[in-house]
Structure formats: structure tokens, C-alpha cells
Design a protein around this motif. Sequence first.
Motif: not given
Length: 214
Positions: A195-204
Amino acid sequence: MNFNTFAVSACAVTLSLTTASVALAQAAAPARPAAAPAAAPAVTHGPALANVCVVSIEAAIGGSTVGKYVDTRMQQIVAQVNAELGAEKTTIDNEAKTLDGQRTTLDQSALEKRASDLQVRANALQRKAQQRDREVSATEQKAIARVGQELEPLIRQIYQQRQCSLLLQRSAVVIANPAMDVTPQVVAALNAKITQFAFDRERLDQAQPAAGAR
């Protein structure tokens, strides 16, 4: 020179959700009834073809709980980025207004030096905005790819359960008997799996090698 004008024009920093996220939101939203008289006439379907199945990957992701979660999380990330960039833009704009009001009191060299420094900061902010845009896009692509990984074995499973011999993407089909559409089963299976999974903004910027590194 109007310093406020140049600073504002150099800092178009507001980001928006990318195309995939908008498509997800549209797929997840309930269908709106067509306004009369533009409603399409009812279609009488022939018998469902045995062992031929149809699926919409976009609708399966967009209509699933995890797909809606990804869309909501992406909106949060975009809001965070806009808050970061907006605060910096406001600071530059305010300094530009102050500098514009001091044109008659500062000597020319000091005025030009401060204007040049402000332009450098405005250009840096523009580059940061462009990088954040790439980061948001990369974040979304990675999140959708994760959902796709969860989805692929479920489609294979339902393909076998329904004893399909041919599976067609719904977007490539003009009209098909709804009895052949396995999308609802795919959505139900995906909802039961994740139903969900944790993710954050990619840091290029963190992904780039340090200066001078080999």
C-alpha cells in the motif's frame, strides 16, 4: 536598470508535478460522466474471446492504493522543493527592491558591484531550480519503477489464473468486452501486496563525484 525586474525574471523557480504524476492522478480519479449530448452511445459487445485478456497498466497503478500514495507523496515533495526555492527567491527579490531604491544614493561602482553579486545569486538559484526539477523527475521515475516491480509478477499470476493465451494493453485496443479486462483483479492483487513505501527526493548533487576525483 530596474534591479527588481532582473531578479524576478532570473528566478522562475516554481516546480510542478511531472507528466507521469498527473497521469497517475487522472487514472486514479473517478470517471466523470460525459455531458449530454456528447455521451458516447452504448456499445453491445460480442462474446468475450476465450483466453484473450486486456489490462491497463496505467489504470492499475493509478487506481491502486500504492499508486495514490506515490502521487500524494510526490505532491508533498514538490511542495517542499517549492518552499525551499520560494524562500530564496523572496530574499533575492527583497534585496533587489532595496537595491533599486538606493540607485540615487549609492555611487556607480558600488551599485554595479551589488547588482552583479545579486545577479550571480539569481543565476545560482535558477540552476538550483533546474536541478530540483531533475531530482523530482528522477524521484518519480524511481517510485513508479518500484511499483512496476511489484506489479509485474502479479500480472503474470493473474494471466495464468485467468488462463490467458494473449494479454493486450488496453490503450492499444479501441473497444473490448469488459469481461476480458483483468485490470480490477490486478488492482486488488496489488492492494493486497503493498500500500505504500518510504521514499524521499533523489539528491543528484550527492551522486556527482567530488571535484578532482578520479
